[in-house]
Design an enzyme around this catalytic site. Structure first.
Site, PDB file in Angstrom:
ATOM      1  N   GLN A 141      99.356  35.102 -68.668  1.00  0.00           N
ATOM      2  CA  GLN A 141     100.118  35.620 -69.796  1.00  0.00           C
ATOM      3  C   GLN A 141      99.899  37.127 -69.917  1.00  0.00           C
ATOM      4  OE1 GLN A 141      99.813  33.407 -73.422  1.00  0.00           O
ATOM      5  NE2 GLN A 141     101.109  34.837 -74.504  1.00  0.00           N
ATOM      6  N   PHE A 142     100.734  37.898 -69.211  1.00  0.00           N
ATOM      7  CA  PHE A 142     100.583  39.350 -69.214  1.00  0.00           C
ATOM      8  C   PHE A 142     100.823  39.941 -70.590  1.00  0.00           C
ATOM      9  CE2 PHE A 142     105.146  39.317 -68.935  1.00  0.00           C
ATOM     10  CZ  PHE A 142     105.548  40.527 -69.489  1.00  0.00           C
ATOM     11  N   THR A 143     101.516  39.214 -71.472  1.00  0.00           N
ATOM     12  CA  THR A 143     101.808  39.767 -72.799  1.00  0.00           C
ATOM     13  C   THR A 143     100.555  39.980 -73.638  1.00  0.00           C
ATOM     14  OG1 THR A 143     102.254  37.573 -73.707  1.00  0.00           O
ATOM     15  CG2 THR A 143     104.149  38.811 -72.850  1.00  0.00           C
TER      16      THR A 143
END
Length: 151
Positions: A79-81
């Site tokens: 989850q790069f967010t």
């Protein structure tokens, strides 16, 4: 590296209505964001830290048991967010997140580190559009990471 760790009774991840990873509790769901320069030592450190955290209840209801103690499992999802910076403007900036080609390699290395502990590990697919189901137990949620400042 940033991780949102949730103690769960159930977790699953689907891609196009197909389950690609699923765990039944006790377990942990890890939402994992990779920065620009994670080291092998950090990946190993966090894998060991996570499986040994005493965040599960003992017979007296106190958090004294680890995932290892309960022979639980992990669902790991990229989850790069987690690196989204919302301080300016109305659209998050992701300049602190690792470039996809590097982050993918590090994410897969981290999953390998988790698997090397002997804990069963299921995983999502890096970069995929995923639907995640999390039955948070407690709720217990922790923020972990190499770049988080602690008081």
């Amino acid at each position: 590296m940033r991780i949102v760790l949730q103690r769960v009774s159930y977790g699953s991840v689907k891609i196009e209505d197909r389950v690609v990873g699923e765990i039944h509790g006790p377990g942990l769901v890890l939402l994992i964001g990779m920065g620009k320069a994670e080291t092998e030592q950090e990946l190993t450190f966090w894998a060991q830290k996570i499986i040994n955290l005493r965040i599960f209840a003992d017979d007296e209801g106190k958090m004294n048991r680890s995932l290892l103690d309960l022979q639980g499992s992990i669902l790991a999802i990229s989850q790069f967010t987690l690196f989204g910076d919302c301080r300016k403007g109305r659209r998050p900036g992701f300049s602190s997140a690792g470039p996809p080609e590097i982050a993918k390699t590090q994410y897969l290395q981290f999953i390998d580190c988790l698997k090397q502990t002997g804990v069963p590990v299921e995983a999502g697919v890096f970069g995929a559009d995923m639907q995640v189901t999390i039955h948070n137990d407690g709720p217990v949620t922790l923020l972990l990471g190499s770049d988080l400042q602690h008081a």
